[in-house]
Design a protein around this motif. Structure first.
Motif, PDB file in Angstrom:
ATOM      1  N   ALA A  64       0.584  -1.207   0.041  1.00 26.93           N
ATOM      2  CA  ALA A  64       0.021   0.018   0.103  1.00 26.93           C
ATOM      3  C   ALA A  64       0.686   1.312   0.076  1.00 26.93           C
ATOM      4  N   TYR A  65       2.231   1.266   0.118  1.00 29.11           N
ATOM      5  CA  TYR A  65       3.039   2.269   0.362  1.00 29.11           C
ATOM      6  C   TYR A  65       4.045   2.310  -0.350  1.00 29.11           C
ATOM      7  N   ALA A  66       4.161   1.169  -1.531  1.00 25.98           N
ATOM      8  CA  ALA A  66       5.229   0.731  -2.311  1.00 25.98           C
ATOM      9  C   ALA A  66       6.021   2.073  -3.051  1.00 25.98           C
ATOM     10  N   LYS A  67       4.975   2.831  -3.451  1.00 27.99           N
ATOM     11  CA  LYS A  67       5.433   4.138  -4.318  1.00 27.99           C
ATOM     12  C   LYS A  67       5.622   5.545  -3.462  1.00 27.99           C
ATOM     13  N   GLY A  92      -0.636  12.387  -4.714  1.00 29.71           N
ATOM     14  CA  GLY A  92      -0.156  13.916  -4.257  1.00 29.71           C
ATOM     15  C   GLY A  92       0.661  13.988  -3.124  1.00 29.71           C
ATOM     16  N   ILE A  93       0.813  15.068  -2.812  1.00 34.31           N
ATOM     17  CA  ILE A  93       1.651  15.434  -1.529  1.00 34.31           C
ATOM     18  C   ILE A  93       0.938  15.727  -0.412  1.00 34.31           C
ATOM     19  N   PHE A  94       1.241  14.973   0.536  1.00 29.77           N
ATOM     20  CA  PHE A  94       0.295  15.369   2.100  1.00 29.77           C
ATOM     21  C   PHE A  94       1.515  15.723   3.175  1.00 29.77           C
ATOM     22  N   THR A  95       0.721  16.558   4.017  1.00 27.08           N
ATOM     23  CA  THR A  95       1.469  17.325   4.944  1.00 27.08           C
ATOM     24  C   THR A  95       1.000  16.594   6.423  1.00 27.08           C
ATOM     25  N   PRO A 118      -7.243  16.107   4.499  1.00 27.77           N
ATOM     26  CA  PRO A 118      -7.541  15.022   4.204  1.00 27.77           C
ATOM     27  C   PRO A 118      -6.265  14.195   3.832  1.00 27.77           C
ATOM     28  N   TYR A 119      -6.269  13.079   4.104  1.00 29.02           N
ATOM     29  CA  TYR A 119      -5.100  12.065   3.792  1.00 29.02           C
ATOM     30  C   TYR A 119      -5.770  10.542   3.290  1.00 29.02           C
ATOM     31  N   PRO A 120      -4.821   9.995   2.614  1.00 27.79           N
ATOM     32  CA  PRO A 120      -5.338   8.479   2.042  1.00 27.79           C
ATOM     33  C   PRO A 120      -5.871   7.783   3.189  1.00 27.79           C
ATOM     34  N   ASP A 121      -6.534   6.982   2.852  1.00 26.59           N
ATOM     35  CA  ASP A 121      -7.418   6.139   4.183  1.00 26.59           C
ATOM     36  C   ASP A 121      -6.103   5.225   4.492  1.00 26.59           C
ATOM     37  N   ASN A 122      -5.137   4.712   3.999  1.00 23.94           N
ATOM     38  CA  ASN A 122      -4.125   3.830   4.383  1.00 23.94           C
ATOM     39  C   ASN A 122      -3.166   4.616   5.304  1.00 23.94           C
ATOM     40  N   LYS A 124      -3.745   6.260   7.808  1.00 18.76           N
ATOM     41  CA  LYS A 124      -4.572   6.040   9.363  1.00 18.76           C
ATOM     42  C   LYS A 124      -3.427   5.245  10.272  1.00 18.76           C
ATOM     43  N   PHE A 125      -2.800   4.056   9.422  1.00 19.10           N
ATOM     44  CA  PHE A 125      -1.947   3.139   9.828  1.00 19.10           C
ATOM     45  C   PHE A 125      -0.565   4.080  10.602  1.00 19.10           C
ATOM     46  N   PHE A 126      -0.361   5.212  10.034  1.00 19.09           N
ATOM     47  CA  PHE A 126       0.961   5.912  10.475  1.00 19.09           C
ATOM     48  C   PHE A 126       0.416   6.740  11.866  1.00 19.09           C
ATOM     49  N   ILE A 127      -0.580   7.212  11.762  1.00 21.48           N
ATOM     50  CA  ILE A 127      -1.147   8.181  12.834  1.00 21.48           C
ATOM     51  C   ILE A 127      -1.369   7.663  14.065  1.00 21.48           C
ATOM     52  N   ARG A 128       0.066   7.851  14.872  1.00 27.55           N
ATOM     53  CA  ARG A 128      -0.058   7.182  16.345  1.00 27.55           C
ATOM     54  C   ARG A 128       1.522   7.485  16.809  1.00 27.55           C
TER      55      ARG A 128
END
Length: 160
Positions: A64-67, A92-95, A118-122, A124-128
């Motif tokens: 899901a994060y390959a690129k 895109g670019i997310f901050t 807004p950020y991509p659904d996947n 959510k895994f990082f946010i912690r």
């Protein structure tokens, strides 16, 4: 009158016990280790990282994060314990932001990641908050959720 004296002694004893409890739990912040600060500044900040392993409850979600490429930016703050985070993806670019050791110990053992909506659904895994599980092959970041021993997530990010 005797009951009044007994109650007063009891209240004073409770106040003293409470004061002792509160003051004994205080831990003074530890000054950052200059060697760790320098290493984090030189090897992590403003460098591109990619996800080389991401598992959620035993399921490999690395693809899901390959690129995607992630950068924890440094700031003019010389403590090097927080700053902006940028993710470059096909969408895109997310901050967002990153911070390290908001617990008062500046040993770079905790990394908290957050992204602005807004950020991509996947994402959510990082946010912690994450804890470093190994620093043996830094600047590869080996992470697991901080403060949650039953959350079977693993995140490994490699510097490019």
């Amino acid at each position: 009158m005797l009951a009044y004296i007994y109650r007063a002694k009891f209240v004073i004893a409770l106040l003293v016990a409470g004061a002792l409890l509160l003051t004994s739990c205080y831990k003074a912040p530890v000054n950052p280790d200059p060697q760790l600060q320098n290493y984090f500044k030189q090897e992590v900040l403003d460098k591109n990282f990619v996800v080389t392993l991401a598992t959620d409850s035993g399921v490999d979600i690395t693809s899901a994060y390959a690129k995607d490429t992630f950068v924890m930016k440094g700031t003019t703050d010389t403590s090097y314990n927080n700053g902006p985070m940028i993710a470059h993806t096909d969408a895109g670019i997310f901050t967002g932001t990153w911070s390290s050791n908001t617990n008062g110990y500046f040993d770079y053992s905790i990394l908290t990641i957050d992204f602005d909506a807004p950020y991509p659904d996947n994402f959510k895994f990082f946010i912690r908050p994450w804890k470093f599980t190994s620093k043996a092959d830094f600047p590869t970041l080996h992470l697991a959720p901080y403060g949650v021993s039953t959350d079977p997530k693993v995140l490994t990010m490699q510097r490019l």
